[in-house]
Design a protein around this motif. Structure first.
Motif, PDB file in Angstrom:
ATOM      1  N   LEU A  60     -25.305  85.793   4.923  1.00 26.83           N
ATOM      2  CA  LEU A  60     -24.429  86.903   4.567  1.00 26.83           C
ATOM      3  C   LEU A  60     -24.065  86.923   3.084  1.00 26.83           C
ATOM      4  O   LEU A  60     -23.329  87.801   2.639  1.00 26.83           O
ATOM      5  CB  LEU A  60     -23.133  86.828   5.391  1.00 26.83           C
ATOM      6  N   ILE A  61     -24.573  85.946   2.331  1.00 26.51           N
ATOM      7  CA  ILE A  61     -24.170  85.830   0.928  1.00 26.51           C
ATOM      8  C   ILE A  61     -24.531  87.082   0.129  1.00 26.51           C
ATOM      9  O   ILE A  61     -23.726  87.579  -0.684  1.00 26.51           O
ATOM     10  CB  ILE A  61     -24.802  84.567   0.293  1.00 26.51           C
ATOM     11  N   SER A  62     -25.729  87.630   0.352  1.00 26.47           N
ATOM     12  CA  SER A  62     -26.124  88.843  -0.379  1.00 26.47           C
ATOM     13  C   SER A  62     -25.155  89.983  -0.095  1.00 26.47           C
ATOM     14  O   SER A  62     -24.732  90.711  -1.009  1.00 26.47           O
ATOM     15  CB  SER A  62     -27.548  89.257   0.003  1.00 26.47           C
ATOM     16  N   SER A  63     -24.783  90.138   1.174  1.00 23.12           N
ATOM     17  CA  SER A  63     -23.834  91.189   1.545  1.00 23.12           C
ATOM     18  C   SER A  63     -22.459  90.928   0.947  1.00 23.12           C
ATOM     19  O   SER A  63     -21.760  91.851   0.527  1.00 23.12           O
ATOM     20  CB  SER A  63     -23.730  91.293   3.071  1.00 23.12           C
ATOM     21  N   LEU A  64     -22.052  89.656   0.909  1.00 17.49           N
ATOM     22  CA  LEU A  64     -20.754  89.308   0.328  1.00 17.49           C
ATOM     23  C   LEU A  64     -20.730  89.603  -1.170  1.00 17.49           C
ATOM     24  O   LEU A  64     -19.720  90.064  -1.708  1.00 17.49           O
ATOM     25  CB  LEU A  64     -20.451  87.828   0.588  1.00 17.49           C
ATOM     26  N   LYS A  65     -21.835  89.329  -1.837  1.00 20.38           N
ATOM     27  CA  LYS A  65     -21.920  89.629  -3.272  1.00 20.38           C
ATOM     28  C   LYS A  65     -21.808  91.135  -3.516  1.00 20.38           C
ATOM     29  O   LYS A  65     -21.122  91.572  -4.444  1.00 20.38           O
ATOM     30  CB  LYS A  65     -23.237  89.101  -3.839  1.00 20.38           C
ATOM     31  N   LEU A 103     -17.998  92.327  -1.786  1.00 22.96           N
ATOM     32  CA  LEU A 103     -16.784  91.762  -2.385  1.00 22.96           C
ATOM     33  C   LEU A 103     -16.934  91.447  -3.865  1.00 22.96           C
ATOM     34  O   LEU A 103     -15.947  91.114  -4.529  1.00 22.96           O
ATOM     35  CB  LEU A 103     -16.372  90.485  -1.640  1.00 22.96           C
ATOM     36  N   GLY A 104     -18.163  91.501  -4.361  1.00 23.53           N
ATOM     37  CA  GLY A 104     -18.393  91.076  -5.735  1.00 23.53           C
ATOM     38  C   GLY A 104     -18.289  89.572  -5.878  1.00 23.53           C
ATOM     39  O   GLY A 104     -17.864  89.056  -6.921  1.00 23.53           O
ATOM     40  N   LEU A 105     -18.673  88.834  -4.828  1.00 18.90           N
ATOM     41  CA  LEU A 105     -18.587  87.367  -4.845  1.00 18.90           C
ATOM     42  C   LEU A 105     -19.545  86.809  -5.895  1.00 18.90           C
ATOM     43  O   LEU A 105     -20.752  87.022  -5.817  1.00 18.90           O
ATOM     44  CB  LEU A 105     -18.942  86.807  -3.468  1.00 18.90           C
ATOM     45  N   PRO A 106     -19.050  86.069  -6.886  1.00 18.81           N
ATOM     46  CA  PRO A 106     -19.928  85.489  -7.909  1.00 18.81           C
ATOM     47  C   PRO A 106     -20.846  84.424  -7.300  1.00 18.81           C
ATOM     48  O   PRO A 106     -20.451  83.718  -6.357  1.00 18.81           O
ATOM     49  CB  PRO A 106     -18.961  84.862  -8.909  1.00 18.81           C
ATOM     50  N   SER A 107     -22.042  84.288  -7.841  1.00 16.45           N
ATOM     51  CA  SER A 107     -22.982  83.271  -7.352  1.00 16.45           C
ATOM     52  C   SER A 107     -22.395  81.876  -7.488  1.00 16.45           C
ATOM     53  O   SER A 107     -22.646  80.991  -6.647  1.00 16.45           O
ATOM     54  CB  SER A 107     -24.295  83.364  -8.133  1.00 16.45           C
ATOM     55  N   SER A 108     -21.599  81.680  -8.534  1.00 16.30           N
ATOM     56  CA  SER A 108     -21.000  80.365  -8.766  1.00 16.30           C
ATOM     57  C   SER A 108     -20.029  79.959  -7.667  1.00 16.30           C
ATOM     58  O   SER A 108     -19.756  78.770  -7.473  1.00 16.30           O
ATOM     59  CB  SER A 108     -20.266  80.356 -10.109  1.00 16.30           C
ATOM     60  N   MET A 109     -19.492  80.951  -6.936  1.00 17.05           N
ATOM     61  CA  MET A 109     -18.530  80.670  -5.872  1.00 17.05           C
ATOM     62  C   MET A 109     -19.168  80.659  -4.491  1.00 17.05           C
ATOM     63  O   MET A 109     -18.540  80.216  -3.525  1.00 17.05           O
ATOM     64  CB  MET A 109     -17.396  81.692  -5.896  1.00 17.05           C
ATOM     65  N   ALA A 110     -20.409  81.129  -4.378  1.00 18.91           N
ATOM     66  CA  ALA A 110     -21.051  81.225  -3.071  1.00 18.91           C
ATOM     67  C   ALA A 110     -21.207  79.853  -2.421  1.00 18.91           C
ATOM     68  O   ALA A 110     -21.067  79.705  -1.200  1.00 18.91           O
ATOM     69  CB  ALA A 110     -22.415  81.909  -3.213  1.00 18.91           C
ATOM     70  N   GLY A 111     -21.485  78.839  -3.240  1.00 17.02           N
ATOM     71  CA  GLY A 111     -21.655  77.492  -2.693  1.00 17.02           C
ATOM     72  C   GLY A 111     -20.399  76.933  -2.054  1.00 17.02           C
ATOM     73  O   GLY A 111     -20.469  76.033  -1.212  1.00 17.02           O
ATOM     74  N   ARG A 124     -11.502  86.111   7.353  1.00 13.11           N
ATOM     75  CA  ARG A 124     -12.614  86.314   6.428  1.00 13.11           C
ATOM     76  C   ARG A 124     -13.153  87.745   6.458  1.00 13.11           C
ATOM     77  O   ARG A 124     -13.943  88.127   5.592  1.00 13.11           O
ATOM     78  CB  ARG A 124     -13.746  85.330   6.733  1.00 13.11           C
ATOM     79  N   LEU A 125     -12.734  88.531   7.451  1.00 15.09           N
ATOM     80  CA  LEU A 125     -13.184  89.928   7.521  1.00 15.09           C
ATOM     81  C   LEU A 125     -12.489  90.800   6.483  1.00 15.09           C
ATOM     82  O   LEU A 125     -13.013  91.861   6.109  1.00 15.09           O
ATOM     83  CB  LEU A 125     -12.901  90.515   8.910  1.00 15.09           C
ATOM     84  N   LEU A 126     -11.308  90.360   6.048  1.00  7.81           N
ATOM     85  CA  LEU A 126     -10.541  91.178   5.105  1.00  7.81           C
ATOM     86  C   LEU A 126     -11.222  91.178   3.738  1.00  7.81           C
ATOM     87  O   LEU A 126     -11.701  90.139   3.272  1.00  7.81           O
ATOM     88  CB  LEU A 126      -9.114  90.643   5.002  1.00  7.81           C
ATOM     89  N   PRO A 127     -11.283  92.340   3.080  1.00  3.05           N
ATOM     90  CA  PRO A 127     -12.069  92.498   1.847  1.00  3.05           C
ATOM     91  C   PRO A 127     -11.398  91.915   0.612  1.00  3.05           C
ATOM     92  O   PRO A 127     -10.937  92.642  -0.278  1.00  3.05           O
ATOM     93  CB  PRO A 127     -12.213  94.019   1.736  1.00  3.05           C
ATOM     94  N   ALA A 128     -11.328  90.588   0.554  1.00  6.78           N
ATOM     95  CA  ALA A 128     -10.757  89.925  -0.616  1.00  6.78           C
ATOM     96  C   ALA A 128     -11.368  88.530  -0.733  1.00  6.78           C
ATOM     97  O   ALA A 128     -11.442  87.799   0.266  1.00  6.78           O
ATOM     98  CB  ALA A 128      -9.233  89.839  -0.512  1.00  6.78           C
ATOM     99  N   ILE A 129     -11.801  88.163  -1.927  1.00  7.54           N
ATOM    100  CA  ILE A 129     -12.444  86.859  -2.114  1.00  7.54           C
ATOM    101  C   ILE A 129     -11.474  85.726  -1.794  1.00  7.54           C
ATOM    102  O   ILE A 129     -11.855  84.723  -1.176  1.00  7.54           O
ATOM    103  CB  ILE A 129     -12.976  86.732  -3.558  1.00  7.54           C
ATOM    104  N   TRP A 164     -26.041  96.300  10.200  1.00 11.46           N
ATOM    105  CA  TRP A 164     -24.629  96.600  10.400  1.00 11.46           C
ATOM    106  C   TRP A 164     -23.846  96.299   9.129  1.00 11.46           C
ATOM    107  O   TRP A 164     -24.315  95.594   8.236  1.00 11.46           O
ATOM    108  CB  TRP A 164     -24.052  95.769  11.548  1.00 11.46           C
ATOM    109  N   SER A 165     -22.619  96.802   9.085  1.00 10.57           N
ATOM    110  CA  SER A 165     -21.748  96.498   7.952  1.00 10.57           C
ATOM    111  C   SER A 165     -21.296  95.038   8.028  1.00 10.57           C
ATOM    112  O   SER A 165     -21.275  94.427   9.108  1.00 10.57           O
ATOM    113  CB  SER A 165     -20.527  97.414   7.957  1.00 10.57           C
ATOM    114  N   LEU A 166     -20.923  94.494   6.896  1.00  9.03           N
ATOM    115  CA  LEU A 166     -20.523  93.080   6.826  1.00  9.03           C
ATOM    116  C   LEU A 166     -19.347  92.751   7.752  1.00  9.03           C
ATOM    117  O   LEU A 166     -19.408  91.759   8.492  1.00  9.03           O
ATOM    118  CB  LEU A 166     -20.177  92.720   5.378  1.00  9.03           C
ATOM    119  N   PRO A 167     -18.267  93.555   7.770  1.00  5.83           N
ATOM    120  CA  PRO A 167     -17.145  93.221   8.664  1.00  5.83           C
ATOM    121  C   PRO A 167     -17.553  93.195  10.140  1.00  5.83           C
ATOM    122  O   PRO A 167     -17.084  92.345  10.904  1.00  5.83           O
ATOM    123  CB  PRO A 167     -16.123  94.330   8.393  1.00  5.83           C
ATOM    124  N   ILE A 168     -18.429  94.122  10.553  1.00  7.62           N
ATOM    125  CA  ILE A 168     -18.856  94.165  11.951  1.00  7.62           C
ATOM    126  C   ILE A 168     -19.670  92.924  12.302  1.00  7.62           C
ATOM    127  O   ILE A 168     -19.475  92.310  13.358  1.00  7.62           O
ATOM    128  CB  ILE A 168     -19.670  95.448  12.237  1.00  7.62           C
TER     129      ILE A 168
END
Length: 394
Positions: free
Chosen positions: A32-37, A40-48, A92-97, A159-163
Motif C-alpha cells: 500500500l506504500i505507493s497508494s499512501l504516497k 497522504l503524501g507520505l515521504p519515501s524516507s518515512m515509509a520504512g 490508520r484509515l484517517l487521512p493524516a500521516i 479500490w480506494s486506500l481507505p476501503i
C-alpha cells in the motif's frame, strides 16, 4: 500426569485468528506504500517506519506483556491488546500521516500480545498436543502474512486506500468477537487451575543462562532473516539479476519457510527431531547465503539457494517458538521466556537491516554476505547447545 488448563471450545479458532493478526496488519502495508504516497503524501524516507515501528514496539513491549499476562491473566491480556490492535488498524484509515504512524504504533503493541502469550496459551491448554497446536499457530501466521503482502497491492489497484485498509482490518474485529468465550477461562499467576488446587511457581528467566541461549537463538535468526529480507534483492541485482527477478527470488525465500511452520513443531517432538531441525537451520542459512558468492550465479542456482534459505529461516523461527514451550514447565515461564527472547530479538531485527545496509553501501556486499554467514554459524551452534539442555532451569 500432564496438567491441562480448562479452556473454551473456541480457543483454537481464536488462536488461529490471533496468529493471522500477528502478521497481516504489518505485511499488508508494503503493498500500500505507493497508494499512501499518492493519497497522504507520505515521504519515501518515512515509509520504512511502517515496518520499523512494530519491530521496535515488539522489543520494548514483550517483557511488559509477559508481566501483564501473569498479573491479569493471559486470556484477558490478549483481549485487551486485540482491542488496541483494532483501534490502531482503523485509526490508520484517517487521512493524516501522524495518525498513520500512531496507528502503526498501536498495531505493534496489539500484535505483540500474540507474539508473547500464544506460546504460553498453548503450553497451558494443549500440553499433550503442543506440536499440532504450534503448527496451527505458525502456519496461520506465516500464510496469512504472505498472502497479505500480495493481496493488498491487488486490492489497492481497484479500490480506494481507505476501503482496502478497512477490509483487511476486519479480521481484527472478528478476532475480538471470537476471543470473548475464552475470557471465562482466564488464568492469572497463583490461581488454581486444576482440581488438585496446584499453584504454579514462576522463576525470573532473566537470571537463567539457558534462557539467554534461547534469547540469542531467537535474536540471531531474526537479525539474519530481516537483514536478508531487506537487502537480498539489492545483492541479487548487484549480481546481474533484474529487479523483478530479484523480487521473485525473495518471494521464493519467504514461501520456502511455510512447510517448516508445519513440520518443525511436530518433528521436534520426535527423538532426533530437534537435531534434524538445527541441521536444517545450518544448511539453509549457511549454505543459502554463502552460495550467493558463487561466480556466474544462474537463475536456477539462485532459486535453489533462496529456497533452502527459506527452509533455514522457517526452521529457525519455528524452532525458537518450540524452545519457548519445550524448555519451560508452565505457561507463565513460557510467556516470560518468550517476552525476554523477543525483546532482544526484535531489537536486533530492527538494527540489523540498517547495519547491513551501511556496510553494503560503504564496504561492499561481499562483506555483508560473509557477516551473515558468520552469524548463521553462531545461530546453528547456539541451537546445538540448547538441544543439550532439557530445560532453562538447568
Amino acid at each position: 500426569m500432564t496438567k491441562t488448563h480448562a479452556h473454551s471450545r473456541y480457543l483454537t479458532l481464536g488462536m488461529i485468528l490471533v496468529a493471522a493478526n500477528m502478521r497481516l496488519p504489518i505485511t499488508m502495508m508494503p503493498g500500500l506504500i505507493s497508494s499512501l504516497k499518492h493519497t497522504l503524501g507520505l515521504p519515501s524516507s518515512m515509509a520504512g517506519l511502517l515496518t520499523t515501528i512494530p519491530l521496535l514496539t515488539f522489543a520494548v513491549m514483550s517483557p511488559l506483556i509477559a508481566y501483564w499476562g501473569r498479573r491479569f491473566g493471559n486470556e484477558w491480556t490478549i483481549y485487551g491488546l486485540l482491542v488496541i490492535l483494532a483501534i490502531g488498524s482503523y485509526l490508520r484509515l484517517l487521512p493524516a500521516i501522524g495518525l498513520l504512524l500512531f496507528g502503526t504504533l498501536l498495531v505493534g503493541i496489539g500484535v505483540d500480545g500474540g507474539n508473547v502469550l500464544i506460546p504460553a496459551i498453548i503450553k497451558d491448554n494443549f500440553p499433550t498436543k503442543i506440536g499440532i497446536a504450534t503448527s496451527e499457530y505458525t502456519v496461520s501466521m506465516l500464510l496469512v502474512g504472505a498472502i497479505g503482502t500480495g493481496v493488498s497491492g491487488v486490492l489497492a489497484a481497484h479500490w480506494s486506500l481507505p476501503i482496502v485498509m478497512a477490509v483487511l482490518s476486519v479480521l481484527s474485529v472478528i478476532n475480538l468477537i471470537v476471543w470473548v468465550p475464552n475470557l471465562a477461562y482466564n488464568h492469572r499467576e497463583g490461581q488454581p487451575v486444576h482440581q488438585d488446587k496446584t499453584t504454579e511457581n514462576t522463576v525470573n528467566v532473566w537470571h537463567l543462562p539457558v534462557a539467554w541461549l534461547v534469547t540469542a537463538f531467537f535474536g540471531l535468526q531474526a537479525l539474519v532473516y530481516y537483514s536478508m529480507l531487506t537487502w537480498l534483492p539489492t545483492i541479487l541485482v548487484a549480481h546481474g539479476f533484474t529487479a523483478i527477478a530479484a523480487g521473485n527470488l525473495v518471494t521464493v525465500m519467504q514461501l520456502g519457510g511455510l512447510p517448516l511452520a508445519f513440520l518443525v513443531p511436530i518433528t521436534a517432538e520426535k527423538r532426533y527431531g530437534v537435531p534434524v531441525m538445527v541441521a536444517t537451520v545450518g544448511i539453509g542459512f549457511i549454505g543459502g547465503i554463502a552460495g550467493i558468492l558463487l561466480p556466474g550465479l544462474s537463475l536456477g542456482v539462485a532459486t535453489f539457494l533462496c529456497l533452502i534459505l527459506g527452509f533455514g529461516s522457517g526452521a529457525a523461527f519455528n524452532l525458537a517458538v518450540v524452545f519457548f514451550t519445550q524448555k519451560t514447565n508452565n505457561g507463565f515461564d513460557t510467556a516470560a521466556l518468550s517476552g525476554m527472547a523477543q525483546s532482544a530479538g526484535y531489537l536486533l531485527a530492527a538494527v540489523g537491516p540498517v547495519l547491513f545496509g551501511w556496510l553494503g553501501s560503504h564496504l561492499g556486499w561481499t562483506l555483508v554476505i560473509c557477516l551473515a554467514v558468520i552469524l548463521s554459524v553462531l545461530l546453528t551452534l547456539t541451537g546445538v547447545i540448547i538441544n543439550r539442555h532439557d530445560s532453562i532451569y538447568e
